[in-house]
Design a protein around this motif. Structure first.
Motif, PDB file in Angstrom:
ATOM      1  N   MET A   1      29.692  -2.810  -2.323  1.00 23.56           N
ATOM      2  CA  MET A   1      29.488  -3.706  -3.445  1.00 23.56           C
ATOM      3  C   MET A   1      30.835  -4.295  -3.855  1.00 23.56           C
ATOM      4  O   MET A   1      31.778  -3.584  -4.142  1.00 23.56           O
ATOM      5  N   ASP A   2      30.918  -5.616  -3.850  1.00 27.78           N
ATOM      6  CA  ASP A   2      32.170  -6.295  -4.191  1.00 27.78           C
ATOM      7  C   ASP A   2      32.164  -6.645  -5.671  1.00 27.78           C
ATOM      8  O   ASP A   2      31.665  -7.668  -6.075  1.00 27.78           O
ATOM      9  N   ASN A   3      32.706  -5.748  -6.473  1.00 22.33           N
ATOM     10  CA  ASN A   3      32.732  -5.982  -7.918  1.00 22.33           C
ATOM     11  C   ASN A   3      33.977  -6.729  -8.366  1.00 22.33           C
ATOM     12  O   ASN A   3      34.207  -6.880  -9.544  1.00 22.33           O
ATOM     13  N   LEU A   4      34.803  -7.194  -7.417  1.00 25.07           N
ATOM     14  CA  LEU A   4      35.977  -7.964  -7.782  1.00 25.07           C
ATOM     15  C   LEU A   4      35.570  -9.376  -8.198  1.00 25.07           C
ATOM     16  O   LEU A   4      36.226 -10.009  -8.993  1.00 25.07           O
ATOM     17  N   LYS A   5      34.487  -9.857  -7.658  1.00 28.75           N
ATOM     18  CA  LYS A   5      33.986 -11.180  -7.998  1.00 28.75           C
ATOM     19  C   LYS A   5      33.158 -11.111  -9.275  1.00 28.75           C
ATOM     20  O   LYS A   5      32.515 -10.112  -9.563  1.00 28.75           O
ATOM     21  N   ILE A  80      29.093 -21.128  -3.259  1.00 30.75           N
ATOM     22  CA  ILE A  80      28.781 -20.061  -4.217  1.00 30.75           C
ATOM     23  C   ILE A  80      27.267 -19.827  -4.211  1.00 30.75           C
ATOM     24  O   ILE A  80      26.493 -20.746  -4.487  1.00 30.75           O
ATOM     25  N   PRO A  81      26.831 -18.619  -3.905  1.00 32.54           N
ATOM     26  CA  PRO A  81      25.396 -18.336  -3.906  1.00 32.54           C
ATOM     27  C   PRO A  81      24.800 -18.475  -5.314  1.00 32.54           C
ATOM     28  O   PRO A  81      25.441 -18.124  -6.299  1.00 32.54           O
ATOM     29  N   VAL A  82      23.582 -19.001  -5.362  1.00 32.49           N
ATOM     30  CA  VAL A  82      22.880 -19.190  -6.626  1.00 32.49           C
ATOM     31  C   VAL A  82      21.551 -18.449  -6.563  1.00 32.49           C
ATOM     32  O   VAL A  82      20.773 -18.634  -5.636  1.00 32.49           O
ATOM     33  N   ILE A  83      21.326 -17.615  -7.579  1.00 35.93           N
ATOM     34  CA  ILE A  83      20.042 -16.930  -7.708  1.00 35.93           C
ATOM     35  C   ILE A  83      19.331 -17.559  -8.897  1.00 35.93           C
ATOM     36  O   ILE A  83      19.857 -17.554 -10.015  1.00 35.93           O
ATOM     37  N   SER A  84      18.156 -18.122  -8.649  1.00 40.05           N
ATOM     38  CA  SER A  84      17.406 -18.733  -9.746  1.00 40.05           C
ATOM     39  C   SER A  84      16.657 -17.646 -10.504  1.00 40.05           C
ATOM     40  O   SER A  84      16.082 -16.732  -9.914  1.00 40.05           O
ATOM     41  N   GLY A 101      17.790 -25.368  -3.254  1.00 39.63           N
ATOM     42  CA  GLY A 101      19.061 -24.858  -2.746  1.00 39.63           C
ATOM     43  C   GLY A 101      19.421 -23.464  -3.217  1.00 39.63           C
ATOM     44  O   GLY A 101      20.484 -22.948  -2.881  1.00 39.63           O
ATOM     45  N   ALA A 102      18.547 -22.841  -4.007  1.00 40.73           N
ATOM     46  CA  ALA A 102      18.828 -21.477  -4.473  1.00 40.73           C
ATOM     47  C   ALA A 102      18.864 -20.526  -3.275  1.00 40.73           C
ATOM     48  O   ALA A 102      18.138 -20.703  -2.308  1.00 40.73           O
ATOM     49  N   ASP A 103      19.739 -19.536  -3.380  1.00 44.32           N
ATOM     50  CA  ASP A 103      19.860 -18.528  -2.328  1.00 44.32           C
ATOM     51  C   ASP A 103      18.944 -17.336  -2.584  1.00 44.32           C
ATOM     52  O   ASP A 103      18.758 -16.494  -1.710  1.00 44.32           O
ATOM     53  N   GLY A 104      18.406 -17.258  -3.789  1.00 47.55           N
ATOM     54  CA  GLY A 104      17.501 -16.183  -4.160  1.00 47.55           C
ATOM     55  C   GLY A 104      16.700 -16.594  -5.376  1.00 47.55           C
ATOM     56  O   GLY A 104      17.023 -17.575  -6.055  1.00 47.55           O
ATOM     57  N   TYR A 105      15.643 -15.839  -5.650  1.00 48.29           N
ATOM     58  CA  TYR A 105      14.731 -16.167  -6.747  1.00 48.29           C
ATOM     59  C   TYR A 105      14.248 -14.868  -7.378  1.00 48.29           C
ATOM     60  O   TYR A 105      13.918 -13.921  -6.665  1.00 48.29           O
ATOM     61  N   ILE A 106      14.222 -14.859  -8.701  1.00 45.91           N
ATOM     62  CA  ILE A 106      13.641 -13.723  -9.410  1.00 45.91           C
ATOM     63  C   ILE A 106      12.980 -14.262 -10.677  1.00 45.91           C
ATOM     64  O   ILE A 106      13.487 -15.179 -11.318  1.00 45.91           O
ATOM     65  N   SER A 107      11.814 -13.710 -10.999  1.00 43.41           N
ATOM     66  CA  SER A 107      11.103 -14.191 -12.180  1.00 43.41           C
ATOM     67  C   SER A 107      11.336 -13.249 -13.358  1.00 43.41           C
ATOM     68  O   SER A 107      11.691 -12.088 -13.186  1.00 43.41           O
ATOM     69  N   LYS A 108      11.161 -13.809 -14.548  1.00 41.44           N
ATOM     70  CA  LYS A 108      11.266 -13.027 -15.784  1.00 41.44           C
ATOM     71  C   LYS A 108       9.903 -12.444 -16.088  1.00 41.44           C
ATOM     72  O   LYS A 108       8.894 -13.094 -15.825  1.00 41.44           O
ATOM     73  N   GLU A 114      15.670  -5.257  -8.383  1.00 43.92           N
ATOM     74  CA  GLU A 114      15.547  -6.410  -7.487  1.00 43.92           C
ATOM     75  C   GLU A 114      16.717  -7.371  -7.690  1.00 43.92           C
ATOM     76  O   GLU A 114      17.272  -7.904  -6.731  1.00 43.92           O
ATOM     77  N   LEU A 115      17.111  -7.577  -8.943  1.00 43.76           N
ATOM     78  CA  LEU A 115      18.246  -8.454  -9.236  1.00 43.76           C
ATOM     79  C   LEU A 115      19.536  -7.908  -8.613  1.00 43.76           C
ATOM     80  O   LEU A 115      20.287  -8.659  -7.983  1.00 43.76           O
ATOM     81  N   ILE A 116      19.788  -6.624  -8.755  1.00 44.11           N
ATOM     82  CA  ILE A 116      20.983  -6.000  -8.178  1.00 44.11           C
ATOM     83  C   ILE A 116      20.979  -6.168  -6.657  1.00 44.11           C
ATOM     84  O   ILE A 116      22.003  -6.487  -6.052  1.00 44.11           O
ATOM     85  N   LYS A 117      19.808  -5.983  -6.061  1.00 37.31           N
ATOM     86  CA  LYS A 117      19.680  -6.153  -4.610  1.00 37.31           C
ATOM     87  C   LYS A 117      20.031  -7.593  -4.203  1.00 37.31           C
ATOM     88  O   LYS A 117      20.805  -7.815  -3.259  1.00 37.31           O
ATOM     89  N   LEU A 118      19.516  -8.579  -4.939  1.00 38.83           N
ATOM     90  CA  LEU A 118      19.804  -9.984  -4.639  1.00 38.83           C
ATOM     91  C   LEU A 118      21.292 -10.299  -4.826  1.00 38.83           C
ATOM     92  O   LEU A 118      21.886 -11.016  -4.009  1.00 38.83           O
ATOM     93  N   ILE A 119      21.890  -9.768  -5.886  1.00 39.91           N
ATOM     94  CA  ILE A 119      23.314 -10.003  -6.140  1.00 39.91           C
ATOM     95  C   ILE A 119      24.159  -9.408  -5.024  1.00 39.91           C
ATOM     96  O   ILE A 119      25.066 -10.067  -4.501  1.00 39.91           O
ATOM     97  N   ASN A 120      23.854  -8.192  -4.629  1.00 39.18           N
ATOM     98  CA  ASN A 120      24.613  -7.539  -3.558  1.00 39.18           C
ATOM     99  C   ASN A 120      24.486  -8.307  -2.237  1.00 39.18           C
ATOM    100  O   ASN A 120      25.471  -8.461  -1.514  1.00 39.18           O
ATOM    101  N   GLN A 121      23.287  -8.819  -1.938  1.00 39.29           N
ATOM    102  CA  GLN A 121      23.096  -9.615  -0.725  1.00 39.29           C
ATOM    103  C   GLN A 121      23.899 -10.906  -0.805  1.00 39.29           C
ATOM    104  O   GLN A 121      24.526 -11.319   0.158  1.00 39.29           O
TER     105      GLN A 121
END
Length: 124
Positions: A1-5, A80-84, A101-108, A114-121
């Motif tokens: 996990m790259d937490n520097l970014k 820069i990856p974008v998660i909608s 153009g989103a690199d990932g999608y998650i609903s409210k 799931e969000l952590i998984k998408l961020i890490n990817q």
């Protein structure tokens, strides 16, 4: 996990920003936020440490669909990856976000795991 970014949260609702920020900080992520797409674009141009953007899709002035399209054609932001993140969870909404153009999608409401998984990817 790259937490520097850092994770940039773009959402017009400060309560959503607060909730996402709290959850992500608890998971040791460093977050910054913007209340509009244009404010987010300014932050990206000033901060070379943004690793992923969490983009609310339903905002006034410029919605997430338009914002993602602008990011993906801008030489400073296109990589820069974008998660909608959206309350829209109807059939076809995921595809619409990805087509923009989103690199990932998650609903409210957001499934944190799931969000952590998408961020890490996205930050690989």
């Amino acid at each position: 996990m790259d937490n520097l970014k850092q994770i940039l949260i773009i959402d017009d609702d400060s309560k959503n920003i607060f909730a996402l920020n709290a959850v992500l900080k608890a998971k040791k992520f460093d977050c910054v936020s913007a209340l509009s797409a244009n404010e987010g674009f300014e932050m990206v141009s000033e901060n070379k440490n943004i690793g992923v953007v969490l983009m609310d899709m339903m905002m006034p002035e410029m919605d997430g669909y338009e914002a993602i399209k602008k990011m993906k054609i801008d030489s400073k932001m296109k990589d820069i990856p974008v998660i909608s993140i959206t309350a829209q969870a109807m059939s076809g909404d995921r595809e619409k976000c990805l087509a923009a153009g989103a690199d990932g999608y998650i609903s409210k409401p957001v499934d944190v795991n799931e969000l952590i998984k998408l961020i890490n990817q996205a930050m690989k």
